[in-house]
Design a protein around this motif. Structure first.
Motif, short mmCIF file in Angstrom:
data_model
loop_
_atom_site.label_atom_id
_atom_site.label_comp_id
_atom_site.label_asym_id
_atom_site.label_seq_id
_atom_site.Cartn_x
_atom_site.Cartn_y
_atom_site.Cartn_z
N ALA A 129 0.84 -1.20 0.00
CA ALA A 129 0.00 0.00 0.00
C ALA A 129 0.88 1.25 0.00
CB ALA A 129 -0.92 0.01 1.21
N ALA A 130 0.72 2.05 -1.04
CA ALA A 130 1.40 3.35 -1.13
C ALA A 130 0.36 4.40 -0.77
CB ALA A 130 1.95 3.58 -2.53
N THR A 131 0.53 5.05 0.37
CA THR A 131 -0.56 5.83 0.94
C THR A 131 -0.24 7.31 1.06
OG1 THR A 131 0.22 5.09 3.12
CG2 THR A 131 -1.64 3.91 2.16
N ALA A 132 -1.29 8.07 1.30
CA ALA A 132 -1.24 9.54 1.30
C ALA A 132 -1.29 10.09 2.72
CB ALA A 132 -2.41 10.08 0.48
N GLU A 133 -1.01 11.38 2.83
CA GLU A 133 -1.25 12.17 4.04
C GLU A 133 -0.52 11.69 5.28
OE1 GLU A 133 -5.35 13.18 4.73
OE2 GLU A 133 -5.70 13.74 2.63
N GLU A 134 0.58 10.98 5.11
CA GLU A 134 1.33 10.52 6.29
C GLU A 134 1.93 11.69 7.05
OE1 GLU A 134 4.77 9.33 8.70
OE2 GLU A 134 4.78 10.62 6.94
N GLU A 135 2.43 12.67 6.32
CA GLU A 135 3.14 13.77 6.96
C GLU A 135 2.23 14.62 7.85
OE1 GLU A 135 6.17 14.02 7.16
OE2 GLU A 135 7.14 13.16 5.40
N ILE A 136 0.92 14.50 7.64
CA ILE A 136 -0.03 15.26 8.47
C ILE A 136 -0.95 14.34 9.26
CG2 ILE A 136 0.01 17.31 6.98
CD1 ILE A 136 -2.66 16.30 5.76
N SER A 137 -0.65 13.02 9.24
CA SER A 137 -1.51 12.03 9.89
C SER A 137 -2.97 12.25 9.50
CB SER A 137 -1.36 12.10 11.42
OG SER A 137 -0.04 11.84 11.81
N GLY A 138 -3.18 12.43 8.21
CA GLY A 138 -4.50 12.82 7.70
C GLY A 138 -5.51 11.69 7.71
N THR A 139 -6.77 12.07 7.67
CA THR A 139 -7.86 11.08 7.71
C THR A 139 -8.05 10.37 6.38
OG1 THR A 139 -9.44 12.85 7.21
CG2 THR A 139 -9.09 12.31 9.53
N ASN A 140 -7.49 10.89 5.31
CA ASN A 140 -7.61 10.25 3.99
C ASN A 140 -6.35 9.49 3.60
OD1 ASN A 140 -10.29 11.10 3.36
ND2 ASN A 140 -9.49 13.14 2.94
N GLY A 141 -5.56 9.10 4.60
CA GLY A 141 -4.38 8.29 4.35
C GLY A 141 -4.62 6.84 4.70
N ILE A 142 -3.66 6.21 5.34
CA ILE A 142 -3.75 4.77 5.64
C ILE A 142 -4.99 4.43 6.45
CG2 ILE A 142 -2.27 5.06 7.69
CD1 ILE A 142 -2.36 1.94 5.42
N ALA A 143 -5.39 5.33 7.36
CA ALA A 143 -6.56 5.04 8.21
C ALA A 143 -7.82 4.85 7.39
CB ALA A 143 -6.76 6.15 9.24
N SER A 144 -7.90 5.50 6.23
CA SER A 144 -9.12 5.46 5.43
C SER A 144 -9.27 4.18 4.62
CB SER A 144 -9.16 6.66 4.48
OG SER A 144 -8.20 6.53 3.45
N ILE A 145 -8.21 3.37 4.53
CA ILE A 145 -8.31 2.15 3.72
C ILE A 145 -8.14 0.87 4.52
CG2 ILE A 145 -7.50 3.37 1.65
CD1 ILE A 145 -4.80 1.83 2.01
N LEU A 146 -8.00 0.98 5.83
CA LEU A 146 -7.79 -0.23 6.63
C LEU A 146 -8.93 -1.23 6.45
CD1 LEU A 146 -6.32 1.27 9.93
CD2 LEU A 146 -5.10 -0.01 8.15
N ALA A 147 -10.14 -0.75 6.42
CA ALA A 147 -11.28 -1.66 6.23
C ALA A 147 -11.24 -2.32 4.86
CB ALA A 147 -12.59 -0.90 6.43
N GLU A 148 -10.77 -1.58 3.85
CA GLU A 148 -10.68 -2.12 2.49
C GLU A 148 -9.61 -3.22 2.40
OE1 GLU A 148 -12.53 -0.79 0.02
OE2 GLU A 148 -13.28 1.04 0.97
N LEU A 149 -8.57 -3.10 3.20
CA LEU A 149 -7.48 -4.08 3.13
C LEU A 149 -7.87 -5.44 3.69
CD1 LEU A 149 -4.41 -1.90 4.22
CD2 LEU A 149 -5.25 -2.37 1.91
N GLY A 150 -8.85 -5.46 4.59
CA GLY A 150 -9.23 -6.71 5.23
C GLY A 150 -8.27 -7.07 6.35
N ARG A 151 -8.22 -8.35 6.69
CA ARG A 151 -7.39 -8.77 7.80
C ARG A 151 -5.90 -8.56 7.48
NH1 ARG A 151 -6.67 -14.89 8.78
NH2 ARG A 151 -4.64 -14.48 7.83
N VAL A 152 -5.24 -7.86 8.36
CA VAL A 152 -3.79 -7.70 8.28
C VAL A 152 -3.21 -8.17 9.61
CG1 VAL A 152 -1.89 -6.06 8.10
CG2 VAL A 152 -3.92 -5.77 6.66
N ASP A 153 -2.20 -9.02 9.55
CA ASP A 153 -1.63 -9.58 10.77
C ASP A 153 -0.39 -8.83 11.25
OD1 ASP A 153 -3.33 -12.08 11.22
OD2 ASP A 153 -2.76 -12.27 9.11
N ALA A 154 0.28 -8.17 10.31
CA ALA A 154 1.48 -7.41 10.68
C ALA A 154 1.84 -6.52 9.50
CB ALA A 154 2.64 -8.32 11.04
N ALA A 155 2.72 -5.55 9.77
CA ALA A 155 3.11 -4.62 8.71
C ALA A 155 4.59 -4.27 8.82
CB ALA A 155 2.28 -3.35 8.77
N ILE A 156 5.19 -4.01 7.67
CA ILE A 156 6.48 -3.33 7.60
C ILE A 156 6.20 -1.93 7.09
CG2 ILE A 156 8.76 -3.25 6.53
CD1 ILE A 156 8.54 -6.29 6.10
#
Length: 358
Positions: A129-156
């Protein structure tokens, strides 16, 4: 194969540097990421300026590992001697805004994913996942797609750590302080000066030390970073506003810290958000154990990343040096990218999962 992967990653990084991609303005960078995968016949999913792809041979019986880094950058600081959007290479060094934070880690992880895309014998399913708004911890970044990703057990999470294992990172809470006094004429003994109230409180904040100190992250850190009061020289100001940057360790939640802080000062304190708490991963997690078997070192990171928004174990690991982030003439050594890709290979292939892990 690894040389080709590194070359394609470096070319992609040059393409991304040439595209201004400030937070909330990442559309063109997201399209460049999508084109990279589409040229390799990898189906792409998109939401806003977030792009992700999945392993071709998905197996629901396997755990899922998320590879993540961000496409947005801060705005260039004063002091650049180069064009921040000119991805020039000189003597093995690639210059440009976002080259170190976190472009090099992003393209390295993307290269790793393409290498593993069709493999059936990995211990995990992969999502990149190449995501947006990390530098501002924005609501339209990684947080907005977690449900779309489904089960995730760990991340790098790809951020500049010199390819060492950041197994914990401090949380962040921004607090607005308001000292209230009473207006009066500066020439007479009247009014209550809100600046003096704020200064007393700031001194208390400066000297405040919470008792629980983390072996990895150290103590909770308080820094007053902004202050504002007064409109004219002859009026005692009735309001003084200031801002506190709070970096928390794993022993304190942000909400708890605000309550403790409020007990120490007269000023009214209001947190802008409580959601960016400290995060980390256990030393016995398969990701960490794999890294330790490679003789990598582990540490606690003082800087924030999208880890703070992930409700699953995550390891921060990437090429580059954190001290170069957000600096003039930002750069990455090409060798750092070339060395990162096989290290990621080894880390992922060396994981051992069992039913107790997930």
């Amino acid at each position: 194969m690894k040389t080709d992967l590194a070359d394609s990653a470096i070319q992609l990084l040059q393409d991304l540097i040439a595209i201004p991609s400030f937070s909330r303005e990442e559309t063109e960078a997201a399209l460049a990421v999508a084109r990279f995968f589409e040229k390799r016949h990898i189906p792409v999913q998109r939401k806003d300026n977030n792009t992700w792809v999945r392993s071709k041979h998905w197996d629901d019986a396997k755990p899922t590992l998320l590879l993540n880094s961000h496409i947005d950058t801060v705005k260039p600081v004063e002091g650049w001697q180069r064009d921040p959007f000119d991805p020039s290479i000189e003597k093995g060094i690639l210059y440009g805004l976002g080259s170190n934070d976190a472009g090099a880690s992003l393209v390295s992880l993307m290269a790793v994913f393409t290498h593993f895309y069709e493999k059936k014998d990995l211990p995990v399913n992969l999502i990149m996942a190449a995501t947006a708004e990390e530098e501002i911890s924005g609501t339209n970044g990684i947080a907005s797609i977690l449900a779309e990703l489904g089960r995730v057990d760990a991340a790098i999470v790809g951020e500049p750590t010199q390819m060492q294992l950041a197994i914990a990172e401090k949380g962040l809470m921004v607090v607005d302080g308001l000292a209230k006094g009473q207006a009066g004429h500066a020439a007479r003994e009247e009014g209550i000066n809100s600046i003096y109230i704020a200064l007393e409180d700031i001194q208390k904040i400066k000297s405040l030390e919470l008792p629980k100190v983390s072996p990895l992250l150290g103590k909770v850190k308080f820094s007053v970073t902004q202050i504002e009061a007064g409109k004219q020289h002859n009026v005692v100001p009735d309001m003084c506003r200031f801002v506190i940057d709070v970096r928390t360790n794993e022993y304190y939640g942000n909400e708890e810290v605000l309550k403790l802080l409020q007990q120490e000062v007269r000023s009214e304190l209001l947190a802008r958000s409580y959601r960016l708490n400290s995060s980390g991963i256990a030393l016995d997690h398969p990701l960490v154990k794999s890294g330790l078997a490679m003789d990598l070192t582990y540490f606690g990171s003082p800087t924030l990343s999208d880890q703070a928004l992930m409700p699953f174990p995550s390891l921060k690991m990437g090429c580059g040096h954190s001290a170069r982030s957000h600096t003039a003439d930002e750069f990455i050594y090409l060798e750092e990218i070339k060395n990162a890709i096989p290290l990621y290979f080894q880390l992922i292939e060396g994981m051992t999962w069992n039913k107790h892990t997930i």
